[in-house]
Write an enzyme that holds these catalytic residues in place. Structure first.
Site, PDB file in Angstrom:
ATOM      1  N   HIS A   1      -3.830 -15.135 -12.051  1.00 37.55           N
ATOM      2  CA  HIS A   1      -5.226 -14.684 -11.964  1.00 37.55           C
ATOM      3  C   HIS A   1      -5.662 -14.097 -13.291  1.00 37.55           C
ATOM      4  O   HIS A   1      -4.978 -13.242 -13.856  1.00 37.55           O
ATOM      5  CB  HIS A   1      -5.391 -13.631 -10.856  1.00 37.55           C
ATOM      6  CG  HIS A   1      -5.396 -14.221  -9.474  1.00 37.55           C
ATOM      7  ND1 HIS A   1      -5.752 -13.508  -8.358  1.00 37.55           N
ATOM      8  CD2 HIS A   1      -5.100 -15.472  -9.040  1.00 37.55           C
ATOM      9  CE1 HIS A   1      -5.680 -14.296  -7.292  1.00 37.55           C
ATOM     10  NE2 HIS A   1      -5.279 -15.485  -7.680  1.00 37.55           N
TER      11      HIS A   1
ATOM     12  N   PRO B   1      -1.122   2.169  -3.325  1.00 41.85           N
ATOM     13  CA  PRO B   1      -1.059   0.766  -3.756  1.00 41.85           C
ATOM     14  C   PRO B   1      -2.297   0.222  -4.482  1.00 41.85           C
ATOM     15  O   PRO B   1      -2.272  -0.911  -4.952  1.00 41.85           O
ATOM     16  CB  PRO B   1      -0.826   0.010  -2.443  1.00 41.85           C
ATOM     17  CG  PRO B   1      -1.258   0.922  -1.366  1.00 41.85           C
ATOM     18  CD  PRO B   1      -1.097   2.316  -1.868  1.00 41.85           C
TER      19      PRO B   1
ATOM     20  N   LYS C   1       0.895  -0.995  -8.635  1.00 41.51           N
ATOM     21  CA  LYS C   1       1.872  -0.574  -9.636  1.00 41.51           C
ATOM     22  C   LYS C   1       3.284  -0.294  -9.124  1.00 41.51           C
ATOM     23  O   LYS C   1       4.205  -0.147  -9.926  1.00 41.51           O
ATOM     24  CB  LYS C   1       1.374   0.705 -10.339  1.00 41.51           C
ATOM     25  CG  LYS C   1       0.176   0.481 -11.236  1.00 41.51           C
ATOM     26  CD  LYS C   1       0.516  -0.424 -12.381  1.00 41.51           C
ATOM     27  CE  LYS C   1      -0.683  -0.888 -13.141  1.00 41.51           C
ATOM     28  NZ  LYS C   1      -0.587  -2.237 -13.660  1.00 41.51           N
TER      29      LYS C   1
ATOM     30  N   TYR D   1      -4.310  -2.495 -15.711  1.00 48.15           N
ATOM     31  CA  TYR D   1      -4.019  -3.310 -14.521  1.00 48.15           C
ATOM     32  C   TYR D   1      -2.977  -4.386 -14.853  1.00 48.15           C
ATOM     33  O   TYR D   1      -2.068  -4.636 -14.069  1.00 48.15           O
ATOM     34  CB  TYR D   1      -5.306  -3.946 -13.994  1.00 48.15           C
ATOM     35  CG  TYR D   1      -5.155  -4.545 -12.613  1.00 48.15           C
ATOM     36  CD1 TYR D   1      -5.480  -3.803 -11.478  1.00 48.15           C
ATOM     37  CD2 TYR D   1      -4.680  -5.839 -12.441  1.00 48.15           C
ATOM     38  CE1 TYR D   1      -5.337  -4.346 -10.204  1.00 48.15           C
ATOM     39  CE2 TYR D   1      -4.524  -6.385 -11.184  1.00 48.15           C
ATOM     40  CZ  TYR D   1      -4.853  -5.636 -10.069  1.00 48.15           C
ATOM     41  OH  TYR D   1      -4.697  -6.173  -8.814  1.00 48.15           O
TER      42      TYR D   1
HETATM   43  P1  RFL Z   1      12.289  -0.531  -1.427  1.00 49.04           P
HETATM   44  O1  RFL Z   1      11.596  -1.848  -1.436  1.00 49.04           O
HETATM   45  O2  RFL Z   1      11.850   0.506  -0.478  1.00 49.04           O
HETATM   46  O3  RFL Z   1      13.832  -0.838  -1.203  1.00 49.04           O
HETATM   47  C1  RFL Z   1      14.776   0.177  -0.939  1.00 49.04           C
HETATM   48  C2  RFL Z   1      15.958  -0.426  -0.217  1.00 49.04           C
HETATM   49  O4  RFL Z   1      16.926   0.587   0.042  1.00 49.04           O
HETATM   50  C3  RFL Z   1      17.352   0.483   1.386  1.00 49.04           C
HETATM   51  N1  RFL Z   1      17.861   1.785   1.839  1.00 49.04           N
HETATM   52  C4  RFL Z   1      19.172   2.089   1.923  1.00 49.04           C
HETATM   53  N2  RFL Z   1      20.270   1.378   1.656  1.00 49.04           N
HETATM   54  C5  RFL Z   1      21.478   1.968   1.868  1.00 49.04           C
HETATM   55  N3  RFL Z   1      21.618   3.225   2.354  1.00 49.04           N
HETATM   56  C6  RFL Z   1      20.534   3.978   2.631  1.00 49.04           C
HETATM   57  N4  RFL Z   1      20.691   5.214   3.110  1.00 49.04           N
HETATM   58  C7  RFL Z   1      19.251   3.417   2.409  1.00 49.04           C
HETATM   59  N5  RFL Z   1      17.981   3.874   2.583  1.00 49.04           N
HETATM   60  C8  RFL Z   1      17.155   2.874   2.230  1.00 49.04           C
HETATM   61  C9  RFL Z   1      16.113   0.005   2.127  1.00 49.04           C
HETATM   62  O5  RFL Z   1      16.435  -0.601   3.381  1.00 49.04           O
HETATM   63  C10 RFL Z   1      15.546  -0.995   1.136  1.00 49.04           C
HETATM   64  O6  RFL Z   1      16.086  -2.290   1.305  1.00 49.04           O
HETATM   65  O7  RFL Z   1      12.274   0.149  -2.870  1.00 49.04           O
HETATM   66  P2  RFL Z   1      12.337  -0.543  -4.319  1.00 49.04           P
HETATM   67  O8  RFL Z   1      13.415  -1.602  -4.356  1.00 49.04           O
HETATM   68  O9  RFL Z   1      12.361   0.557  -5.290  1.00 49.04           O
HETATM   69  O10 RFL Z   1      10.971  -1.356  -4.442  1.00 49.04           O
HETATM   70  C11 RFL Z   1       9.737  -0.697  -4.522  1.00 49.04           C
HETATM   71  C12 RFL Z   1       8.625  -1.571  -3.918  1.00 49.04           C
HETATM   72  O11 RFL Z   1       9.032  -1.992  -2.634  1.00 49.04           O
HETATM   73  C13 RFL Z   1       7.299  -0.832  -3.818  1.00 49.04           C
HETATM   74  O12 RFL Z   1       7.072  -0.039  -4.963  1.00 49.04           O
HETATM   75  C14 RFL Z   1       6.108  -1.796  -3.678  1.00 49.04           C
HETATM   76  O13 RFL Z   1       6.192  -2.544  -2.506  1.00 49.04           O
HETATM   77  C15 RFL Z   1       4.778  -1.007  -3.692  1.00 49.04           C
HETATM   78  N6  RFL Z   1       3.610  -1.862  -3.467  1.00 49.04           N
HETATM   79  C16 RFL Z   1       3.065  -2.620  -4.487  1.00 49.04           C
HETATM   80  N7  RFL Z   1       3.636  -2.616  -5.710  1.00 49.04           N
HETATM   81  C17 RFL Z   1       3.144  -3.429  -6.701  1.00 49.04           C
HETATM   82  O14 RFL Z   1       3.674  -3.381  -7.824  1.00 49.04           O
HETATM   83  N8  RFL Z   1       2.092  -4.301  -6.491  1.00 49.04           N
HETATM   84  C18 RFL Z   1       1.474  -4.370  -5.288  1.00 49.04           C
HETATM   85  O15 RFL Z   1       0.579  -5.198  -5.115  1.00 49.04           O
HETATM   86  C19 RFL Z   1       1.928  -3.478  -4.238  1.00 49.04           C
HETATM   87  N9  RFL Z   1       1.368  -3.512  -3.032  1.00 49.04           N
HETATM   88  C20 RFL Z   1       3.035  -1.921  -2.210  1.00 49.04           C
HETATM   89  C21 RFL Z   1       1.886  -2.763  -2.018  1.00 49.04           C
HETATM   90  C22 RFL Z   1       3.559  -1.211  -1.128  1.00 49.04           C
HETATM   91  C23 RFL Z   1       2.964  -1.294   0.096  1.00 49.04           C
HETATM   92  N10 RFL Z   1       3.574  -0.578   1.158  1.00 49.04           N
HETATM   93  C24 RFL Z   1       3.842  -1.132   2.420  1.00 49.04           C
HETATM   94  C25 RFL Z   1       4.244   0.673   0.867  1.00 49.04           C
HETATM   95  C26 RFL Z   1       1.280  -2.841  -0.797  1.00 49.04           C
HETATM   96  C27 RFL Z   1       1.781  -2.084   0.264  1.00 49.04           C
HETATM   97  C28 RFL Z   1       1.042  -2.168   1.566  1.00 49.04           C
HETATM   98  C1  PHB Z   2      -1.307  -7.265  -2.177  1.00 47.49           C
HETATM   99  O1  PHB Z   2      -0.526  -6.921  -1.276  1.00 47.49           O
HETATM  100  O2  PHB Z   2      -1.606  -8.464  -2.366  1.00 47.49           O
HETATM  101  C2  PHB Z   2      -1.896  -6.221  -3.036  1.00 47.49           C
HETATM  102  C3  PHB Z   2      -1.630  -4.888  -2.779  1.00 47.49           C
HETATM  103  C4  PHB Z   2      -2.200  -3.908  -3.585  1.00 47.49           C
HETATM  104  C5  PHB Z   2      -3.023  -4.280  -4.636  1.00 47.49           C
HETATM  105  C6  PHB Z   2      -3.278  -5.613  -4.896  1.00 47.49           C
HETATM  106  C7  PHB Z   2      -2.707  -6.590  -4.082  1.00 47.49           C
HETATM  107  O3  PHB Z   2      -3.610  -3.340  -5.416  1.00 47.49           O
END
Ligand code: RFL
Ligand code: PHB
Length: 393
Positions: free
Chosen positions: A75, A294, A298, A388
């Site tokens: 994008h 979110p 980031k 961004y």
């Molecule tokens: P995770 O993905 O939470 O993975 C951690 C892992 O550790 C495990 N765990 C354990 N394992 C062993 N022993 C224990 N005691 C444990 N406790 C936990 C868990 O089961 C899991 O497998 O962390 P990690 O790897 O640091 O990754 C971080 C990302 O997941 C997170 O920052 C992003 O998803 C945030 N986020 C977004 N980030 C972006 O850069 N761009 C986006 O567009 C974006 N959109 C989002 C998001 C997060 C969202 N939610 C649901 C929080 C959109 C949403 C809705």
């Molecule tokens: C996505 O899940 O596609 C997503 C989440 C947060 C953003 C942008 C995209 O800021």
């Protein structure tokens, strides 16, 4: 008791843990990953969608870019919307940088495939995972797996175990300060089997609250709605979700296509930074050390930055140079605070906060003023575009 020795014991097989293990392996450094959930659970978790250009470059450099190159959607900009008008911010035209839409679960899938092709040691569904003696030269990880007790001794333990993990709490409370902020709203997110109604992401401020249109592929849409902090997903019927999305995303001459909702969940909005990301031979990466709301996309991207910095430090350590490893916490936190302020800025720019009725109207009008400024000022647009798509200072 099963006793193993490795150089780096990694807790958590989310994107941070799997990527770190892969980056180390590429440099000949062995690691063991311990995850408390099943592989199926880890693969099914729907989260981030936007990759900064630098994250794409990192994944590609590490040999993980094949599917990303063919299935990722590049994008060149985003749309900001308010007052029934949509304005494009042209990242490519402004600063010659782009982002790529590629679901976090696709990255995890690519990493799982890569690791299984080389036989990496990853324990899924481990129970009672615990870390010991992290401030000593001989840290230890213990857990149970398939009925067997395991003991892994390592040079380093890395907490890649997300916000609710066990590694951050292993740092004594008097050694760690937590900087945090919660927001008076949550995000309701859906995945729907319908072609996106937009070519690029739409971030909309509406009087009723924020809404966003994102996507996962040419056939799958990802949409978000601002909801109250205590609302439950059961209270939102599919019909009500679509109605609110239509209302908040609608502009004259455009319509939002609806389709079957295949996933829906509510996520609280939080900003959180641990004051230190290292303690003895324990290092924290990704959500274990920090959380952003979110809105700026980031979370995953800054996790990739952490992993890149820590991998470089560990690799240099085994060549006899500890400079980067000693500087890991400071470098990762400096990046994190840049990311935090941007995420907070985007969040407060686009969400309705009605907590205090005396200021709610003023706040909304000044948000519109800020958006109006961004839409007119090329300097403001460049700043947004740079942050961004990802700063790499
Ligand atoms: P995770 O993905 O939470 O993975 C951690 C892992 O550790 C495990 N765990 C354990 N394992 C062993 N022993 C224990 N005691 C444990 N406790 C936990 C868990 O089961 C899991 O497998 O962390 P990690 O790897 O640091 O990754 C971080 C990302 O997941 C997170 O920052 C992003 O998803 C945030 N986020 C977004 N980030 C972006 O850069 N761009 C986006 O567009 C974006 N959109 C989002 C998001 C997060 C969202 N939610 C649901 C929080 C959109 C949403 C809705
Ligand atoms: C996505 O899940 O596609 C997503 C989440 C947060 C953003 C942008 C995209 O800021």
């Amino acid at each position: 008791m099963f006793h193993e020795r490795t150089r780096v014991a990694i807790i958590g097989a989310g994107p941070s843990g799997l990527l770190l293990a892969w980056a180390l392996r590429e440099s000949g450094i062995d690691a063991i990953v311990v995850e408390n959930r099943s592989l199926e659970y880890v693969l099914a978790r729907i989260r981030a969608g936007v990759l900064e250009q630098g994250s794409v470059e990192t994944l590609t450099r590490l040999g993980l870019g094949a599917r990303l190159a063919t299935e990722g959607l590049r994008h060149d900009g985003i749309y900001l919307q308010w007052g029934g008008e949509r304005h494009r911010i042209d990242f490519a035209g402004l600063i010659d940088r782009t982002v790529t839409i590629y679901g976090q679960q696709e990255i995890v899938k690519d990493l799982v495939t890569a690791h299984s092709s080389v036989g990496s040691t990853i324990y899924y569904a481990a129970q009672n995972v615990a870390v010991h003696d992290v401030d000593s030269r001989a840290p230890l990880v213990t857990f149970e797996h398939e009925g067997e007790s395991h003991r892994v001794s390592a040079d380093f333990v890395v907490g890649a175990d997300g916000f609710h993990g066990i590694c951050r709490p292993a740092i004594p409370a008097d050694e760690l300060v937590v900087h945090e902020r919660t927001y008076p709203y949550s995000w309701l997110g859906i995945l729907a089997d319908v072609a996106p109604s937009t070519d690029e992401l739409i971030y909309a401020l509406h009087e009723d609250g924020f809404a966003m249109h994102s996507m996962r592929s040419a056939r799958v849409s990802r949409l978000y709605l601002q909801v109250g902090p205590t609302e439950k997903i059961e209270d939102w019927s599919d019909e009500n979700i679509w109605q609110a999305l239509q209302e908040r995303l609608g502009v004259p001459g455009w319509s939002l296509a609806e389709g079957p909702i295949t996933e829906k969940s509510i996520t609280p909005m939080r900003s959180f930074v641990a004051s230190r990301l290292d303690y003895g031979n324990l290092f924290l990466v990704g959500d274990a050390g920090h959380i952003v709301p979110p809105t700026g996309a980031k979370g995953l991207n800054s996790a990739i930055t952490d992993v890149t910095l820590l991998a470089a430090g560990i690799i240099d350590h085994y060549s006899g140079d500890d400079t980067k490893l000693a500087g890991y916490g400071a470098a990762a936190l400096a990046n994190q605070w840049r990311v935090q302020q941007f995420s907070m800025w985007m969040t407060e720019l686009l969400h309705r906060d009605r907590t205090d009725p005396r200021t709610a109207d003023f706040d909304y009008r000044s948000q519109v003023g800020r958006l109006d400024y961004v839409s007119h000022s090329v300097h403001a647009q460049r700043s947004l575009a740079e942050q961004y798509t990802g700063t790499r200072f």
